[in-house]
Motif scaffolding. Sequence first.
Motif, PDB file in Angstrom:
ATOM      1  N   THR A 225       8.432 -27.836 -14.292  1.00  0.00           N
ATOM      2  CA  THR A 225       7.903 -26.587 -13.744  1.00  0.00           C
ATOM      3  C   THR A 225       8.995 -25.855 -12.972  1.00  0.00           C
ATOM      4  O   THR A 225       9.971 -26.463 -12.506  1.00  0.00           O
ATOM      5  N   VAL A 226       8.792 -24.574 -12.810  1.00  0.00           N
ATOM      6  CA  VAL A 226       9.773 -23.766 -12.085  1.00  0.00           C
ATOM      7  C   VAL A 226       9.937 -24.246 -10.638  1.00  0.00           C
ATOM      8  O   VAL A 226      11.075 -24.399 -10.164  1.00  0.00           O
ATOM      9  N   PRO A 227       8.866 -24.474  -9.866  1.00  0.00           N
ATOM     10  CA  PRO A 227       9.052 -24.922  -8.482  1.00  0.00           C
ATOM     11  C   PRO A 227       9.817 -26.235  -8.373  1.00  0.00           C
ATOM     12  O   PRO A 227      10.720 -26.365  -7.543  1.00  0.00           O
ATOM     13  N   LEU A 228       9.464 -27.219  -9.197  1.00  0.00           N
ATOM     14  CA  LEU A 228      10.156 -28.499  -9.127  1.00  0.00           C
ATOM     15  C   LEU A 228      11.621 -28.359  -9.521  1.00  0.00           C
ATOM     16  O   LEU A 228      12.506 -28.994  -8.925  1.00  0.00           O
ATOM     17  N   ARG A 229      11.901 -27.529 -10.526  1.00  0.00           N
ATOM     18  CA  ARG A 229      13.294 -27.307 -10.927  1.00  0.00           C
ATOM     19  C   ARG A 229      14.096 -26.669  -9.802  1.00  0.00           C
ATOM     20  O   ARG A 229      15.235 -27.054  -9.536  1.00  0.00           O
ATOM     21  N   MET A 230      13.514 -25.677  -9.142  1.00  0.00           N
ATOM     22  CA  MET A 230      14.251 -24.988  -8.083  1.00  0.00           C
ATOM     23  C   MET A 230      14.480 -25.896  -6.872  1.00  0.00           C
ATOM     24  O   MET A 230      15.548 -25.858  -6.258  1.00  0.00           O
ATOM     25  N   LEU A 231      13.487 -26.712  -6.518  1.00  0.00           N
ATOM     26  CA  LEU A 231      13.687 -27.675  -5.443  1.00  0.00           C
ATOM     27  C   LEU A 231      14.811 -28.649  -5.791  1.00  0.00           C
ATOM     28  O   LEU A 231      15.612 -29.030  -4.929  1.00  0.00           O
ATOM     29  N   LEU A 232      14.874 -29.038  -7.045  1.00  0.00           N
ATOM     30  CA  LEU A 232      15.905 -29.965  -7.491  1.00  0.00           C
ATOM     31  C   LEU A 232      17.294 -29.317  -7.447  1.00  0.00           C
ATOM     32  O   LEU A 232      18.258 -29.900  -6.937  1.00  0.00           O
ATOM     33  N   ILE A 233      17.404 -28.107  -7.976  1.00  0.00           N
ATOM     34  CA  ILE A 233      18.704 -27.429  -8.044  1.00  0.00           C
ATOM     35  C   ILE A 233      19.254 -27.161  -6.650  1.00  0.00           C
ATOM     36  O   ILE A 233      20.424 -27.434  -6.361  1.00  0.00           O
ATOM     37  N   THR A 234      18.416 -26.617  -5.782  1.00  0.00           N
ATOM     38  CA  THR A 234      18.904 -26.310  -4.431  1.00  0.00           C
ATOM     39  C   THR A 234      19.250 -27.585  -3.663  1.00  0.00           C
ATOM     40  O   THR A 234      20.237 -27.624  -2.917  1.00  0.00           O
ATOM     41  N   GLY A 235      18.449 -28.627  -3.841  1.00  0.00           N
ATOM     42  CA  GLY A 235      18.750 -29.889  -3.170  1.00  0.00           C
ATOM     43  C   GLY A 235      20.065 -30.486  -3.635  1.00  0.00           C
ATOM     44  O   GLY A 235      20.846 -31.004  -2.836  1.00  0.00           O
ATOM     45  N   ALA A 236      20.329 -30.415  -4.949  1.00  0.00           N
ATOM     46  CA  ALA A 236      21.576 -30.951  -5.484  1.00  0.00           C
ATOM     47  C   ALA A 236      22.783 -30.170  -4.981  1.00  0.00           C
ATOM     48  O   ALA A 236      23.798 -30.755  -4.585  1.00  0.00           O
ATOM     49  N   LEU A 237      22.679 -28.840  -4.987  1.00  0.00           N
ATOM     50  CA  LEU A 237      23.789 -28.016  -4.505  1.00  0.00           C
ATOM     51  C   LEU A 237      24.061 -28.282  -3.028  1.00  0.00           C
ATOM     52  O   LEU A 237      25.220 -28.387  -2.607  1.00  0.00           O
ATOM     53  N   TRP A 238      22.977 -28.361  -2.255  1.00  0.00           N
ATOM     54  CA  TRP A 238      23.163 -28.586  -0.830  1.00  0.00           C
ATOM     55  C   TRP A 238      23.825 -29.931  -0.567  1.00  0.00           C
ATOM     56  O   TRP A 238      24.778 -30.042   0.214  1.00  0.00           O
ATOM     57  N   ASN A 239      23.326 -30.994  -1.211  1.00  0.00           N
ATOM     58  CA  ASN A 239      23.877 -32.325  -0.957  1.00  0.00           C
ATOM     59  C   ASN A 239      25.328 -32.437  -1.422  1.00  0.00           C
ATOM     60  O   ASN A 239      26.125 -33.149  -0.805  1.00  0.00           O
ATOM     61  N   LEU A 240      25.664 -31.764  -2.509  1.00  0.00           N
ATOM     62  CA  LEU A 240      27.043 -31.802  -2.987  1.00  0.00           C
ATOM     63  C   LEU A 240      27.986 -31.213  -1.937  1.00  0.00           C
ATOM     64  O   LEU A 240      28.985 -31.829  -1.559  1.00  0.00           O
ATOM     65  N   GLY A 241      27.686 -30.002  -1.461  1.00  0.00           N
ATOM     66  CA  GLY A 241      28.549 -29.377  -0.467  1.00  0.00           C
ATOM     67  C   GLY A 241      28.443 -30.008   0.903  1.00  0.00           C
ATOM     68  O   GLY A 241      29.450 -30.279   1.569  1.00  0.00           O
ATOM     69  N   GLY A 242      27.200 -30.274   1.342  1.00  0.00           N
ATOM     70  CA  GLY A 242      26.992 -30.796   2.683  1.00  0.00           C
ATOM     71  C   GLY A 242      27.613 -32.161   2.893  1.00  0.00           C
ATOM     72  O   GLY A 242      28.168 -32.441   3.965  1.00  0.00           O
ATOM     73  N   ASN A 243      27.558 -33.016   1.877  1.00  0.00           N
ATOM     74  CA  ASN A 243      28.103 -34.360   2.089  1.00  0.00           C
ATOM     75  C   ASN A 243      29.618 -34.403   1.977  1.00  0.00           C
ATOM     76  O   ASN A 243      30.240 -35.352   2.435  1.00  0.00           O
ATOM     77  N   ILE A 244      30.228 -33.387   1.377  1.00  0.00           N
ATOM     78  CA  ILE A 244      31.685 -33.274   1.485  1.00  0.00           C
ATOM     79  C   ILE A 244      32.049 -33.108   2.960  1.00  0.00           C
ATOM     80  O   ILE A 244      32.981 -33.754   3.468  1.00  0.00           O
ATOM     81  N   ALA A 370      29.773 -36.172  -3.974  1.00  0.00           N
ATOM     82  CA  ALA A 370      30.417 -35.421  -2.903  1.00  0.00           C
ATOM     83  C   ALA A 370      31.454 -36.265  -2.174  1.00  0.00           C
ATOM     84  O   ALA A 370      32.531 -35.770  -1.805  1.00  0.00           O
ATOM     85  N   ALA A 371      31.154 -37.546  -1.950  1.00  0.00           N
ATOM     86  CA  ALA A 371      32.101 -38.411  -1.254  1.00  0.00           C
ATOM     87  C   ALA A 371      33.378 -38.590  -2.073  1.00  0.00           C
ATOM     88  O   ALA A 371      34.493 -38.562  -1.532  1.00  0.00           O
ATOM     89  N   PHE A 372      33.223 -38.785  -3.380  1.00  0.00           N
ATOM     90  CA  PHE A 372      34.407 -38.898  -4.242  1.00  0.00           C
ATOM     91  C   PHE A 372      35.179 -37.586  -4.260  1.00  0.00           C
ATOM     92  O   PHE A 372      36.418 -37.575  -4.257  1.00  0.00           O
ATOM     93  N   ALA A 373      34.447 -36.467  -4.287  1.00  0.00           N
ATOM     94  CA  ALA A 373      35.107 -35.158  -4.244  1.00  0.00           C
ATOM     95  C   ALA A 373      35.865 -34.979  -2.935  1.00  0.00           C
ATOM     96  O   ALA A 373      36.987 -34.450  -2.902  1.00  0.00           O
ATOM     97  N   ALA A 374      35.262 -35.428  -1.834  1.00  0.00           N
ATOM     98  CA  ALA A 374      35.928 -35.334  -0.529  1.00  0.00           C
ATOM     99  C   ALA A 374      37.210 -36.153  -0.515  1.00  0.00           C
ATOM    100  O   ALA A 374      38.226 -35.734   0.060  1.00  0.00           O
ATOM    101  N   GLY A 375      37.162 -37.336  -1.145  1.00  0.00           N
ATOM    102  CA  GLY A 375      38.355 -38.165  -1.226  1.00  0.00           C
ATOM    103  C   GLY A 375      39.480 -37.483  -1.968  1.00  0.00           C
ATOM    104  O   GLY A 375      40.657 -37.611  -1.599  1.00  0.00           O
ATOM    105  N   LEU A 376      39.149 -36.740  -3.030  1.00  0.00           N
ATOM    106  CA  LEU A 376      40.169 -35.997  -3.772  1.00  0.00           C
ATOM    107  C   LEU A 376      40.663 -34.794  -2.973  1.00  0.00           C
ATOM    108  O   LEU A 376      41.870 -34.523  -2.916  1.00  0.00           O
TER     109      LEU A 376
END
Length: 435
Positions: A225-244, A370-376
């Motif tokens: 569904t659109v809501p579940l997809r959007m929650l997933l996409i935003t959560g993934a983007l946030w965790n990728l950047g935030g955990n760096i 994100a942690a591996f990206a931070a290491g690089l």
Amino acid sequence: MSHTEAAKKPLVLRNANFRRLWISSTAGIFGTAVTSVALPVIAVTELDASNSTVAVLSGMTFLPWLLFALPIGVLVDRHRRRPLIVVSLAVRTLLLASLPVAWWLDVLTVTQLFAVSFGAGLAAVFFTLAEQALVPAAVDRDELVEGNGLMTGSGALGDAGGRAVGGWVTDAWGASNALLLQVAASLASLTAILRLDVAEARPDRPKDRRVFRDMGEGLRYIFSTVPLRMLLITGALWNLGGNIVVSLLVLLVIRSLGEHPGMLGLLTAATAVGGTVGGLSAKWITGRLGSGRVWRYSMFPVVAGYATLLFITPGWGMTAGFIGLFIAGFSIALNIVVSTTFRQRVCPPQMLGRLGSAQRMVTWGMLAVAAFAAGLLVEVMDIRGAILTGILVAALAPLAAVFGPLRRVRDLEDLEPPRTEGPAGTRTETGLHTS
């Protein structure tokens, strides 16, 4: 006491099963917070690991989510959840207890640190998914927002206390010895979960044992569904950047600024204190602003809060970081409560384990990436430059929410599927219908 009078009591007082689950979760988060401070400090101060090694270490706890979340989610749906929590908590406690023992014997290595982090993270996949799936069984449907708010708020308080105490104990006892607090917290968590009295029917296990089919169902559901997809996409983007950003914080505070581990604990505790206030305020704020608006706009203050880390300096110059991370924690908690509640409300009970595992495989798997990206990044630019890169990536999440297909939705609850009466008076859901 009348039903109305009982309902006025806080959920944690009127519902014994929720209280036990709440105590177990909060104690576990306290211990995890101590560990999150102690492990990178062990690498920096006791083992003198390189910058990239320290950054990557923070991702080892989350790597099991990327690799094993889907099959473990299937297991959670096929077995009673309470025994899974008990066994996984016990295993995690023993693994983390091995680190101070190895330090006492002067045999602790970076390899053991990575192995224990991975093993403890794997155990956490089991008890986190099982615990999340038990919450709807412990409370009524209309109590989910209050329950998730309390779990998030008190969890953030436990996180704040764990990080602050962990930082102080790391200074006083040594980083490896600080992990003894994790052992004590895990014993408290185990005691509470053993007293849980939630009736769990033995799940129906398919005769064909088609694990891959069940894994596929979980993946398809989070994209269905659109809501579940959007929650997933935003959560993934946030965790990728935030955990760096988070992965590099220990290097910024201890190596770049020359502060002591206690300051690191207090700084990260500011996020958790903000999370406590945000979690406990979530019901009131979403009721007035609407859960859709809260979900869309709550991530902007987080980006601004993390940006303050670019300007901190030793001593009083840390103040901007304390304020920024408090704001970040407050806003993150609001987003978590709204997202978690929506998923729990729309997901059929028999799918909760697979939904949680599929969703967290993506979003929490990004924490490992994100942690591996931070290491690089820290190898090709300075620490502040790598942190700025993480902030810019995280900023994509609120932009996707504000300009995405849910930009005009006031309340996510309006997107829930209609609930109709099924056979023998059972309740069924027909699926989400959004454009």
